[in-house]
Write a protein that holds these residues in place. Sequence first.
Motif, PDB file in Angstrom:
ATOM      1  N   ILE A 193       0.863  -1.185   0.000  1.00 51.45           N
ATOM      2  CA  ILE A 193       0.000   0.000   0.000  1.00 51.45           C
ATOM      3  C   ILE A 193       0.901   1.237   0.000  1.00 51.45           C
ATOM      4  N   ASP A 194       0.687   2.095  -0.980  1.00 51.19           N
ATOM      5  CA  ASP A 194       1.543   3.264  -1.221  1.00 51.19           C
ATOM      6  C   ASP A 194       0.815   4.527  -0.766  1.00 51.19           C
ATOM      7  N   LEU A 195       1.216   5.067   0.367  1.00 51.83           N
ATOM      8  CA  LEU A 195       0.561   6.250   0.925  1.00 51.83           C
ATOM      9  C   LEU A 195       0.779   7.491   0.058  1.00 51.83           C
ATOM     10  N   VAL A 196       1.881   7.543  -0.661  1.00 49.14           N
ATOM     11  CA  VAL A 196       2.127   8.660  -1.585  1.00 49.14           C
ATOM     12  C   VAL A 196       1.091   8.630  -2.709  1.00 49.14           C
ATOM     13  N   ALA A 197       0.838   7.455  -3.256  1.00 51.06           N
ATOM     14  CA  ALA A 197      -0.180   7.328  -4.312  1.00 51.06           C
ATOM     15  C   ALA A 197      -1.561   7.693  -3.778  1.00 51.06           C
ATOM     16  N   VAL A 198      -1.849   7.293  -2.541  1.00 48.42           N
ATOM     17  CA  VAL A 198      -3.134   7.649  -1.930  1.00 48.42           C
ATOM     18  C   VAL A 198      -3.235   9.164  -1.779  1.00 48.42           C
ATOM     19  N   ALA A 199      -2.175   9.801  -1.283  1.00 48.56           N
ATOM     20  CA  ALA A 199      -2.186  11.257  -1.112  1.00 48.56           C
ATOM     21  C   ALA A 199      -2.378  11.966  -2.451  1.00 48.56           C
ATOM     22  N   ARG A 200      -1.698  11.496  -3.473  1.00 44.91           N
ATOM     23  CA  ARG A 200      -1.870  12.099  -4.805  1.00 44.91           C
ATOM     24  C   ARG A 200      -3.303  11.943  -5.293  1.00 44.91           C
ATOM     25  N   ALA A 201      -3.892  10.769  -5.072  1.00 43.12           N
ATOM     26  CA  ALA A 201      -5.281  10.547  -5.471  1.00 43.12           C
ATOM     27  C   ALA A 201      -6.235  11.434  -4.675  1.00 43.12           C
ATOM     28  N   CYS A 202      -5.798  11.859  -3.493  1.00 47.17           N
ATOM     29  CA  CYS A 202      -6.604  12.749  -2.646  1.00 47.17           C
ATOM     30  C   CYS A 202      -6.288  14.224  -2.890  1.00 47.17           C
ATOM     31  N   LYS A 203      -5.626  14.528  -3.995  1.00 50.83           N
ATOM     32  CA  LYS A 203      -5.353  15.908  -4.415  1.00 50.83           C
ATOM     33  C   LYS A 203      -4.345  16.658  -3.546  1.00 50.83           C
ATOM     34  N   PHE A 204      -3.424  15.938  -2.907  1.00 45.14           N
ATOM     35  CA  PHE A 204      -2.340  16.629  -2.206  1.00 45.14           C
ATOM     36  C   PHE A 204      -1.499  17.338  -3.258  1.00 45.14           C
ATOM     37  N   VAL A 205      -0.998  18.518  -2.930  1.00 46.02           N
ATOM     38  CA  VAL A 205      -0.189  19.304  -3.859  1.00 46.02           C
ATOM     39  C   VAL A 205       1.127  18.603  -4.159  1.00 46.02           C
ATOM     40  N   ASP A 206       1.685  17.953  -3.131  1.00 49.44           N
ATOM     41  CA  ASP A 206       2.944  17.235  -3.305  1.00 49.44           C
ATOM     42  C   ASP A 206       2.914  16.002  -2.415  1.00 49.44           C
ATOM     43  N   ALA A 207       3.543  14.949  -2.873  1.00 46.17           N
ATOM     44  CA  ALA A 207       3.662  13.714  -2.099  1.00 46.17           C
ATOM     45  C   ALA A 207       4.902  12.991  -2.598  1.00 46.17           C
ATOM     46  N   LEU A 208       5.728  12.526  -1.676  1.00 47.14           N
ATOM     47  CA  LEU A 208       6.967  11.889  -2.090  1.00 47.14           C
ATOM     48  C   LEU A 208       7.445  10.847  -1.096  1.00 47.14           C
ATOM     49  N   HIS A 209       8.256   9.927  -1.617  1.00 46.41           N
ATOM     50  CA  HIS A 209       8.920   8.910  -0.808  1.00 46.41           C
ATOM     51  C   HIS A 209      10.318   9.413  -0.456  1.00 46.41           C
ATOM     52  N   VAL A 210      10.769   9.074   0.743  1.00 50.38           N
ATOM     53  CA  VAL A 210      12.123   9.414   1.181  1.00 50.38           C
ATOM     54  C   VAL A 210      12.700   8.195   1.886  1.00 50.38           C
ATOM     55  N   SER A 211      13.947   7.880   1.577  1.00 49.47           N
ATOM     56  CA  SER A 211      14.585   6.759   2.267  1.00 49.47           C
ATOM     57  C   SER A 211      16.056   7.023   2.577  1.00 49.47           C
ATOM     58  N   GLU A 212      16.537   8.226   2.263  1.00 48.00           N
ATOM     59  CA  GLU A 212      17.941   8.558   2.525  1.00 48.00           C
ATOM     60  C   GLU A 212      18.027   9.864   3.292  1.00 48.00           C
ATOM     61  N   ILE A 213      18.929   9.916   4.262  1.00 43.20           N
ATOM     62  CA  ILE A 213      19.054  11.079   5.140  1.00 43.20           C
ATOM     63  C   ILE A 213      19.439  12.343   4.371  1.00 43.20           C
ATOM     64  N   GLY A 214      20.072  12.200   3.225  1.00 46.61           N
ATOM     65  CA  GLY A 214      20.442  13.364   2.418  1.00 46.61           C
ATOM     66  C   GLY A 214      19.249  14.178   1.956  1.00 46.61           C
ATOM     67  N   ALA A 215      18.059  13.595   1.977  1.00 40.51           N
ATOM     68  CA  ALA A 215      16.847  14.298   1.534  1.00 40.51           C
ATOM     69  C   ALA A 215      16.228  15.150   2.634  1.00 40.51           C
ATOM     70  N   VAL A 216      16.763  15.065   3.859  1.00 39.26           N
ATOM     71  CA  VAL A 216      16.110  15.751   4.972  1.00 39.26           C
ATOM     72  C   VAL A 216      16.077  17.265   4.794  1.00 39.26           C
ATOM     73  N   SER A 217      17.092  17.859   4.196  1.00 35.27           N
ATOM     74  CA  SER A 217      17.066  19.320   4.020  1.00 35.27           C
ATOM     75  C   SER A 217      15.952  19.722   3.061  1.00 35.27           C
ATOM     76  N   ARG A 218      15.724  18.918   2.024  1.00 34.26           N
ATOM     77  CA  ARG A 218      14.608  19.205   1.105  1.00 34.26           C
ATOM     78  C   ARG A 218      13.263  19.081   1.828  1.00 34.26           C
ATOM     79  N   ILE A 219      13.134  18.062   2.663  1.00 35.14           N
ATOM     80  CA  ILE A 219      11.890  17.868   3.402  1.00 35.14           C
ATOM     81  C   ILE A 219      11.693  19.010   4.392  1.00 35.14           C
ATOM     82  N   ARG A 220      12.763  19.399   5.090  1.00 31.10           N
ATOM     83  CA  ARG A 220      12.675  20.526   6.026  1.00 31.10           C
ATOM     84  C   ARG A 220      12.232  21.792   5.302  1.00 31.10           C
ATOM     85  N   ASP A 221      12.740  22.021   4.092  1.00 30.50           N
ATOM     86  CA  ASP A 221      12.322  23.177   3.307  1.00 30.50           C
ATOM     87  C   ASP A 221      10.832  23.085   2.957  1.00 30.50           C
ATOM     88  N   LEU A 222      10.362  21.904   2.599  1.00 33.80           N
ATOM     89  CA  LEU A 222       8.929  21.733   2.325  1.00 33.80           C
ATOM     90  C   LEU A 222       8.087  22.013   3.568  1.00 33.80           C
TER      91      LEU A 222
END
Length: 190
Positions: free
Chosen positions: A117-146
């Motif tokens: 079950i893909d919560l990102v796909a569910v969020a997109r189907a629910c009209k979220f403006v943005d939804a993404l998967h993260v699995s590496e710590i290097g992405a944390v600055s991008r997430i913090r900015d969001l």
Amino acid sequence: MLDRREFVQKLLVDRKDLLVVSGLGSPTYDLAACGDHPLNFYLWGAMGSAAMIGLGLALAQPALRVLVLAGDGEALMGLGSLATIGVKQPANLVIVVLDNQHYGETGMQPSHTRAGIDLVAVARACKFVDALHVSEIGAVSRIRDLVHNGGGPILVQARISNDAAPRVLPSRDGHAVKLRFMEALSRLSR
């Protein structure tokens, strides 16, 4: 996979006036491990309601940013809330799902995200403006900015390790947590 404590800690660096709602269990322990804060709203015995509390705060306080930290079990239990959030379109709301693919509070049974079950796909189907998967710590600055600047609603499904972290318990007095949060929020509104 991410270390949950490291990810949450780095996500909350320089949090400013960020309102943070944490779901039942491990997300609350993770938030408390980063240091107690009067703008933390810890949930106890309210499984599945973190996203809706975050929505209420986001709608009531449109000038402030709201972060919901939830586990995959909490997010799965509250799937209908994602549809309501998608309809309401709060620009200041970000939901971060700490997904270890297990129901940690009931004995570490595999969760539905482990079954695909893909919560990102569910969020997109629910009209979220943005939804993404993260699995590496290097992405944390991008997430913090969001969290601080992104136009929401936004959902981040963060794939975390299922290693058990020590429990860090904030106050379990829900009334006191609520009053402290309300007082801190009223100081921001002055």
